[in-house]
Scaffold this motif. Structure first.
Motif, short mmCIF file in Angstrom:
data_model
loop_
_atom_site.label_atom_id
_atom_site.label_comp_id
_atom_site.label_asym_id
_atom_site.label_seq_id
_atom_site.Cartn_x
_atom_site.Cartn_y
_atom_site.Cartn_z
N LYS A 72 -103.19 24.81 55.07
CA LYS A 72 -101.99 25.06 55.88
C LYS A 72 -102.17 26.32 56.73
CE LYS A 72 -98.64 23.00 52.67
NZ LYS A 72 -97.49 23.30 51.77
N PHE A 73 -102.76 27.34 56.14
CA PHE A 73 -102.99 28.59 56.86
C PHE A 73 -103.92 28.36 58.05
CE2 PHE A 73 -105.78 32.32 57.42
CZ PHE A 73 -104.83 33.25 57.83
N ARG A 74 -105.03 27.66 57.81
CA ARG A 74 -105.97 27.40 58.91
C ARG A 74 -105.35 26.54 59.99
NH1 ARG A 74 -109.48 26.61 54.49
NH2 ARG A 74 -109.38 24.35 54.78
N ALA A 75 -104.53 25.56 59.56
CA ALA A 75 -103.87 24.70 60.54
C ALA A 75 -102.90 25.50 61.40
CB ALA A 75 -103.13 23.57 59.81
N ARG A 76 -102.21 26.45 60.80
CA ARG A 76 -101.28 27.27 61.58
C ARG A 76 -102.03 28.15 62.57
NH1 ARG A 76 -97.35 27.06 64.54
NH2 ARG A 76 -96.17 28.98 64.84
N LEU A 77 -103.13 28.75 62.14
CA LEU A 77 -103.93 29.55 63.07
C LEU A 77 -104.43 28.70 64.23
CD1 LEU A 77 -106.18 31.77 60.74
CD2 LEU A 77 -104.12 32.44 61.97
#
Length: 364
Positions: A72-77
């Motif tokens: 989720k973190f990578r997708a948000r970045l």
């Protein structure tokens, strides 16, 4: 009187109509204005990756939960970088963020990633003339192609990827030199290796010394190996000449190197198995200079704490010995035979078969 009476229903209708229109306006979805690049970057810089607690690494449910949060973190970045590319393609930070966006797992997990990358960058360059985006995109593509080639064992495809990037960047670009050198290190075809070597010497003189060291390492098999030093822990002088008749394993490592530390239990097991059968181990430390990072102190502490039973050559500043042998990544392992000649400069992961083979040849 009649006019006043007729006016009341009309006023009521108009008021009701205004109220209804107001209701429609309030209930209709509002169209948000695109955010500014500054606002996007503020959110990007404020995001923090989920923390991983090593003491819970054996908890499968926790690891799966962490990995989901990390995705989720990578997708948000990635989403923020895409948004910035759309609304502010001239932003000076964008070329480097493109590498972060497409150089990570998204590129490896998405089969259409290369096409998406090409499309995004082509559109942005067309709108803005930001050539830096094209160069960064080429670097990402070269890196992905190089990783894929290495994974497939296709050294020539690796070389082609490095050369493709070097073709689109200004001469002297350090990354191009690094990729060309990495390809040079692994390619086997003499003609391809010669071509890479010529290009490096012509366009990247800063890498030429590394090529010369790699050439020395490549050509060293069958030649004598010379080394003399004082053991970092005991202070005893160690000479290769005194070890003639033994098979010697040279382990290039450092206390800060994760893969080196991960392999240390295996190295200790091999040392224990063969130390009384005619085998000696020597560690060559790449730890920092003492005055900069207490490298010698850390080396001594680590060796004593983990009961590493073989001598350690602490190079200190410059790492001249390692660099002279073309060792620019660790762990790296050399093996010297009982005659004092180099048997292999690529022995990492092969010691279990290589040591018994050499002992059998020497009668050990």
């Amino acid at each position: 009187m009649l006019a006043r009476t007729a006016a009341r229903p009309l006023a009521f209708v108009l008021a009701a109509l205004a109220a209804f229109l107001g209701f429609l306006a309030s209930s209709a979805p509002t169209r948000e204005e695109p955010r500014t690049g500054e606002a996007i970057l503020k959110e990007y810089d404020g995001l923090k990756p989920p923390a991983f607690h090593l003491d819970r690494r054996d908890d499968r449910a926790y690891v799966e939960s962490y990995e989901a949060e990390a995705r989720k973190f990578r997708a948000r970045l990635s989403g923020l970088i895409d948004e910035l590319l759309k609304v502010d393609p001239r932003n000076e930070r964008l070329p480097k963020l493109i590498v972060a966006r497409w150089g990570g797992r998204d590129m490896r997990d998405d089969p259409d990633a290369l096409g998406k990358l090409d499309k995004q960058i082509a559109e942005a360059v067309e709108k803005t003339g930001n050539v830096g985006l094209r160069i960064e995109g080429a670097y990402v593509k070269a890196g992905i192609a190089a990783r894929a080639a290495r994974a497939a064992g296709d050294d020539q495809a690796f070389a082609r990827a490095a050369e493709a990037f070097a073709d689109v960047v200004p001469k002297g670009d350090e990354r191009a030199g690094g990729l060309l050198y990495a390809a040079y290190r692994v390619v086997e075809e003499p003609a391809v290796r010669s071509r890479l070597e010529s290009r490096i010497f012509k366009d990247h003189p800063d890498v030429a010394a590394r090529v010369e060291a790699a050439r020395r390492r490549r050509d060293a098999v069958g030649k004598p190996f010379d080394l003399e030093f004082e053991d970092a822990v005991s202070g005893k002088t160690i000479r290769m000449a005194d070890l003639k008749g033994k098979v010697v394993v040279i382990d290039f490592w450092a206390t800060w190197c994760g893969p080196c530390i991960a392999e240390m239990p295996r190295m200790k097991k091999l040392h224990a198995e063969f130390k009384d059968k005619g085998v000696e181990f020597i560690g060559v430390s790449s730890d920092a200079p003492e005055e900069e990072g207490k490298g010698l102190t850390r080396l001594k502490t680590f060796v004593v704490k983990h009961e590493i039973g073989w001598p350690q050559y602490y190079q200190g500043e410059g790492l001249a010995f390692s660099r002279g042998w073309g060792v620019d990544t660790i762990p790296s392992v050399f093996v010297v035979d009982a005659e004092g000649k180099i048997f292999s400069t690529e022995a990492r992961g092969k010691l279990e078969t290589m040591i018994p083979e050499l002992l059998a040849k020497s009668g050990g």
